[in-house]
Each structure stands twice: as structure tokens, then as C-alpha cells.
Design a protein around this motif. Structure first.
Motif, PDB file in Angstrom:
ATOM      1  N   PRO A  41       0.030 -29.933  13.414  1.00 10.71           N
ATOM      2  CA  PRO A  41       0.475 -28.738  12.682  1.00 10.71           C
ATOM      3  C   PRO A  41       1.134 -29.093  11.357  1.00 10.71           C
ATOM      4  CG  PRO A  41       1.035 -28.555  14.988  1.00 10.71           C
ATOM      5  CD  PRO A  41       0.525 -29.958  14.791  1.00 10.71           C
ATOM      6  N   GLY A  42       0.698 -28.434  10.307  1.00 14.96           N
ATOM      7  CA  GLY A  42       1.282 -28.648   8.996  1.00 14.96           C
ATOM      8  C   GLY A  42       0.847 -29.910   8.290  1.00 14.96           C
ATOM      9  N   LYS A  43      -0.083 -30.635   8.885  1.00 23.24           N
ATOM     10  CA  LYS A  43      -0.532 -31.892   8.294  1.00 23.24           C
ATOM     11  C   LYS A  43      -2.027 -31.839   8.020  1.00 23.24           C
ATOM     12  CE  LYS A  43       3.013 -34.876  10.280  1.00 23.24           C
ATOM     13  NZ  LYS A  43       3.274 -36.164  10.989  1.00 23.24           N
ATOM     14  N   GLU A  44      -2.479 -32.752   7.169  1.00 22.17           N
ATOM     15  CA  GLU A  44      -3.895 -32.836   6.870  1.00 22.17           C
ATOM     16  C   GLU A  44      -4.646 -33.521   8.015  1.00 22.17           C
ATOM     17  OE1 GLU A  44      -3.754 -33.065   1.974  1.00 22.17           O
ATOM     18  OE2 GLU A  44      -4.545 -34.742   3.132  1.00 22.17           O
ATOM     19  N   ARG A  45      -5.929 -33.215   8.094  1.00 24.76           N
ATOM     20  CA  ARG A  45      -6.776 -33.869   9.083  1.00 24.76           C
ATOM     21  C   ARG A  45      -6.917 -35.346   8.715  1.00 24.76           C
ATOM     22  NH1 ARG A  45     -12.012 -30.636  11.111  1.00 24.76           N
ATOM     23  NH2 ARG A  45     -10.322 -29.090  11.161  1.00 24.76           N
ATOM     24  N   GLU A  46      -6.743 -36.222   9.693  1.00 26.58           N
ATOM     25  CA  GLU A  46      -6.779 -37.647   9.419  1.00 26.58           C
ATOM     26  C   GLU A  46      -7.764 -38.379  10.326  1.00 26.58           C
ATOM     27  OE1 GLU A  46      -2.722 -38.932  10.024  1.00 26.58           O
ATOM     28  OE2 GLU A  46      -2.991 -39.112  12.206  1.00 26.58           O
ATOM     29  N   PHE A  47      -8.327 -39.426   9.771  1.00 25.49           N
ATOM     30  CA  PHE A  47      -9.267 -40.262  10.494  1.00 25.49           C
ATOM     31  C   PHE A  47      -8.540 -41.010  11.612  1.00 25.49           C
ATOM     32  CE2 PHE A  47     -12.929 -42.950  11.041  1.00 25.49           C
ATOM     33  CZ  PHE A  47     -12.422 -44.219  11.302  1.00 25.49           C
ATOM     34  N   VAL A  48      -9.204 -41.088  12.779  1.00 20.11           N
ATOM     35  CA  VAL A  48      -8.643 -41.834  13.903  1.00 20.11           C
ATOM     36  C   VAL A  48      -9.498 -43.063  14.211  1.00 20.11           C
ATOM     37  CG1 VAL A  48      -8.058 -41.766  16.351  1.00 20.11           C
ATOM     38  CG2 VAL A  48      -7.600 -39.770  14.890  1.00 20.11           C
ATOM     39  N   ALA A  49     -10.797 -42.830  14.393  1.00 17.72           N
ATOM     40  CA  ALA A  49     -11.695 -43.934  14.756  1.00 17.72           C
ATOM     41  C   ALA A  49     -13.127 -43.553  14.415  1.00 17.72           C
ATOM     42  CB  ALA A  49     -11.582 -44.256  16.242  1.00 17.72           C
ATOM     43  N   GLY A  50     -13.940 -44.574  14.177  1.00 18.95           N
ATOM     44  CA  GLY A  50     -15.349 -44.333  13.896  1.00 18.95           C
ATOM     45  C   GLY A  50     -16.196 -45.402  14.558  1.00 18.95           C
ATOM     46  N   ILE A  51     -17.467 -45.060  14.784  1.00 14.86           N
ATOM     47  CA  ILE A  51     -18.376 -45.991  15.442  1.00 14.86           C
ATOM     48  C   ILE A  51     -19.745 -45.879  14.789  1.00 14.86           C
ATOM     49  CG2 ILE A  51     -18.988 -44.326  17.259  1.00 14.86           C
ATOM     50  CD1 ILE A  51     -19.009 -46.759  19.216  1.00 14.86           C
ATOM     51  N   SER A  52     -20.383 -47.024  14.628  1.00 14.55           N
ATOM     52  CA  SER A  52     -21.685 -47.062  13.978  1.00 14.55           C
ATOM     53  C   SER A  52     -22.772 -46.505  14.889  1.00 14.55           C
ATOM     54  CB  SER A  52     -22.020 -48.504  13.589  1.00 14.55           C
ATOM     55  OG  SER A  52     -22.068 -49.329  14.741  1.00 14.55           O
ATOM     56  N   ARG A  53     -23.944 -46.363  14.325  1.00 13.25           N
ATOM     57  CA  ARG A  53     -25.058 -45.749  15.040  1.00 13.25           C
ATOM     58  C   ARG A  53     -25.403 -46.473  16.336  1.00 13.25           C
ATOM     59  NH1 ARG A  53     -28.776 -45.380   9.566  1.00 13.25           N
ATOM     60  NH2 ARG A  53     -27.625 -43.678   8.563  1.00 13.25           N
ATOM     61  N   ASN A  54     -25.382 -47.791  16.280  1.00 13.45           N
ATOM     62  CA  ASN A  54     -25.756 -48.556  17.478  1.00 13.45           C
ATOM     63  C   ASN A  54     -24.556 -48.930  18.332  1.00 13.45           C
ATOM     64  OD1 ASN A  54     -24.542 -50.547  15.965  1.00 13.45           O
ATOM     65  ND2 ASN A  54     -26.424 -51.716  15.612  1.00 13.45           N
ATOM     66  N   GLY A  55     -23.367 -48.536  17.898  1.00  8.03           N
ATOM     67  CA  GLY A  55     -22.165 -48.789  18.681  1.00  8.03           C
ATOM     68  C   GLY A  55     -21.566 -50.168  18.509  1.00  8.03           C
ATOM     69  N   LEU A  56     -22.160 -50.989  17.654  1.00  6.32           N
ATOM     70  CA  LEU A  56     -21.684 -52.369  17.541  1.00  6.32           C
ATOM     71  C   LEU A  56     -20.486 -52.512  16.617  1.00  6.32           C
ATOM     72  CD1 LEU A  56     -25.042 -54.364  17.417  1.00  6.32           C
ATOM     73  CD2 LEU A  56     -23.528 -53.934  19.374  1.00  6.32           C
ATOM     74  N   ASN A  57     -20.309 -51.546  15.733  1.00  9.37           N
ATOM     75  CA  ASN A  57     -19.191 -51.611  14.793  1.00  9.37           C
ATOM     76  C   ASN A  57     -18.274 -50.425  14.999  1.00  9.37           C
ATOM     77  OD1 ASN A  57     -20.067 -53.969  13.232  1.00  9.37           O
ATOM     78  ND2 ASN A  57     -21.763 -52.654  12.649  1.00  9.37           N
ATOM     79  N   THR A  58     -16.968 -50.718  14.981  1.00 12.01           N
ATOM     80  CA  THR A  58     -15.963 -49.679  15.123  1.00 12.01           C
ATOM     81  C   THR A  58     -14.868 -49.890  14.081  1.00 12.01           C
ATOM     82  OG1 THR A  58     -14.751 -50.975  16.763  1.00 12.01           O
ATOM     83  CG2 THR A  58     -16.341 -49.356  17.598  1.00 12.01           C
ATOM     84  N   TYR A  59     -14.128 -48.828  13.827  1.00 15.74           N
ATOM     85  CA  TYR A  59     -13.013 -48.907  12.878  1.00 15.74           C
ATOM     86  C   TYR A  59     -11.939 -47.937  13.343  1.00 15.74           C
ATOM     87  CZ  TYR A  59     -10.612 -49.595   8.478  1.00 15.74           C
ATOM     88  OH  TYR A  59      -9.689 -49.942   7.535  1.00 15.74           O
ATOM     89  N   TYR A  60     -10.670 -48.359  13.228  1.00 21.74           N
ATOM     90  CA  TYR A  60      -9.541 -47.548  13.692  1.00 21.74           C
ATOM     91  C   TYR A  60      -8.472 -47.440  12.616  1.00 21.74           C
ATOM     92  CZ  TYR A  60     -11.565 -48.608  18.279  1.00 21.74           C
ATOM     93  OH  TYR A  60     -12.420 -48.732  19.351  1.00 21.74           O
ATOM     94  N   ARG A  61      -7.743 -46.309  12.661  1.00 18.30           N
ATOM     95  CA  ARG A  61      -6.561 -46.258  11.823  1.00 18.30           C
ATOM     96  C   ARG A  61      -5.531 -47.198  12.427  1.00 18.30           C
ATOM     97  NH1 ARG A  61      -5.181 -41.896  10.007  1.00 18.30           N
ATOM     98  NH2 ARG A  61      -3.022 -42.384   9.491  1.00 18.30           N
ATOM     99  N   GLU A  62      -4.665 -47.706  11.593  1.00 14.37           N
ATOM    100  CA  GLU A  62      -3.749 -48.756  12.010  1.00 14.37           C
ATOM    101  C   GLU A  62      -2.876 -48.343  13.188  1.00 14.37           C
ATOM    102  OE1 GLU A  62      -4.088 -51.697  10.547  1.00 14.37           O
ATOM    103  OE2 GLU A  62      -2.639 -52.553  11.964  1.00 14.37           O
TER     104      GLU A  62
END
Length: 124
Positions: A41-62
């Protein structure tokens, strides 16, 4: 028509776990990068995690590294977010999103389809 439907949110005590799921339909799931975002509430939408098409690569917020795990099952057209050691500051509406980019984008503009969101509330 692309549909992304999240589930698995709820109320949990600090230190607990939840597993979010996002079921996709409408286009070839394995052709798209997937991401999870959240908005408190009251904050901007933020990235949490992402995953590549084949699932081999991921990325997370700190702030979620080591606690959250993103995964996907292309046979089931589903992406997951396993959340462990939850903290009150993780409280937010969580959204899954789909991107046509080959790289894992970390901004909302990189994603062109969104789910309706699922509420996660962590009590202290």
C-alpha cells in the motif's frame, strides 16, 4: 487471449512460508520470460524475481535472495514463487507477469501481461 491467474496467497506469521502459483494460458508458455512483482500500500510495484524461458536463469531482488525461489514447469504452464522466512515487510499484493524479452527484465515496462494479484500478509 492471455490469462495469468495467481493463487496461494494468504496470512502467515513471520518466519513462515507460502508458495505462490501462476497458471498461464493463451500463448506458448515456454516462449516467455516470467516474473513476480509485488506492491505494498502506498508504494510502487517492485520486481521480486524473474526466470528465463527454459528455467535455467533466475534473478532476485536483493532483499529476497536466499529466502525466495522462483521456478517454472513449462509442461504445466505454471510459474511458482516459494517464499520462506517471511517478514512483515514482505506484505504486499503479489503479481505474476509475462515478458516477450529474452532477458529477465526488472521493470514493469518489460512485461506485457499481468495477473490480477494475490494478497500476502505477514504478521509479526
Amino acid at each position: 487471449q492471455v490469462q495469468l491467474i495467481e493463487s496461494g496467497g494468504g496470512l502467515v506469521q513471520a518466519g513462515g512460508s507460502l508458495r505462490l502459483s501462476c497458471a498461464a494460458s493463451g500463448r506458448t508458455f515456454s516462449s516467455y520470460t516470467m516474473g513476480w512483482f509485488r506492491q505494498a500500500p502506498g508504494k510502487e510495484r517492485e520486481f521480486v524475481a524473474g526466470i528465463s524461458r527454459n528455467g535455467l536463469n533466475t534473478y532476485y531482488r536483493e532483499s529476497v535472495k536466499g529466502r525466495f525461489t522462483i521456478s517454472r514447469d513449462n509442461a504445466k504452464n505454471t510459474v511458482y514463487l516459494q517464499m520462506n522466512s517471511l517478514k512483515p515487510e514482505d506484505t504486499a499484493v503479489y503479481y505474476c507477469a509475462q515478458s516477450g524479452l529474452a532477458v529477465i527484465g526488472r521493470t514493469t515496462g518489460a512485461y506485457d501481461h499481468w495477473g490480477q494479484g494475490t494478497q500476502v500478509t505477514v504478521s509479526s
